[in-house]
Motif scaffolding. Structure first.
Motif: not given
Ligand SMILES: C[S@@+](CC[C@H](N)C(=O)[O-])C[C@H]1O[C@@H](n2cnc3c(N)ncnc32)[C@H](O)[C@@H]1O
Length: 197
Positions: A164-175, A186-197
């Motif tokens: 948000e501070s860099q004005s990137l948009a958050s894109l959806p990932v598969a649920e 004991e290990v899990a992962w999470e993915t975040a995808v952002f787009q430059n406008p």
């Protein structure tokens, strides 16, 4: 300080090469642009993902700080359009001298190695390297350390705030739960995808 990725390079290389790009990255693959462009793989490790992207027509720059691991990756991907360099977050000093912007930046299983105090700078540097419309993919590791490597906690909210501070948009990932592909319960992962406008 000793770096396990250099000292046990072959061990990590073999471990990462056993996994398939399509499997590890299934949660965001729908966001991979259909027409290939230029990609930066930060902390490329064995080069598994860099090679997979190159096979799909992408021109890839693989940045990897651990020399022995980088050399193994470079050798394995030598017939593909993958260029390698020695570089690391938060500054990516070498990559920035190239004055190039990337359509895709992949930071796979690296963010947990960054101390929180370096993350603002790292995120800003990554944002500055994105081309207009370019996407930034960051995977987050959740779980305890392994007594060998240094891990810091990661959380999605922190990334959302940085985006948000860099004005990137958050894109959806598969649920769906992102379990560990190496079978560590004991290990899990999470993915975040952002787009430059
Ligand atoms: C768990 S491995 C992930 C390798 C690869 N990206 C993958 O998904 O298989 C972490 C990698 O990040 C690299 N690394 C560690 N600290 C880094 C930093 N500050 N900047 C860039 N890469 C880093 C390590 O050398 C190692 O290759």
């Amino acid at each position: 300080m000793a770096d396990p990725y250099s000292e046990k390079a072959l061990h990590f290389f073999n471990q990462y090469q056993k996994l398939a790009f399509e499997d590890v990255h299934q949660h965001w693959l729908a966001q991979l642009p259909e027409s290939p462009g230029s990609a930066l793989d930060v902390g490329a490790g064995s080069g598994r993902d860099a090679a997979a992207l190159a096979s799909r027509g992408w021109h890839v720059l693989a940045a990897e700080p651990a020399t022995a691991l980088r050399q193994l990756g470079e050798n394995a991907a030598r017939h593909l359009a993958v260029e390698w360099c020695e570089d690391h977050l938060p500054e990516l000093s070498h990559v920035r001298t190239l004055d190039h912007r990337f359509d895709l930046i992949l930071v796979s299983a690296v963010w947990m190695h960054l101390p929180p105090s370096q993350r603002n700078t790292a995120f800003q540097v990554l944002t500055d390297l994105l081309s207009p419309g370019g996407i930034l993919v960051i995977t987050l590791r959740h779980g305890p350390g392994d007594g060998e490597r240094v891990f810091y906690e990661t959380n999605r909210d922190e990334l959302e705030r940085l985006a948000e501070s860099q004005s990137l948009a958050s894109l959806p990932v598969a649920e769906g739960k992102e379990t560990d592909r190496m079978g560590r319960s004991e290990v899990a992962w999470e993915t975040a995808v952002f787009q430059n406008p």
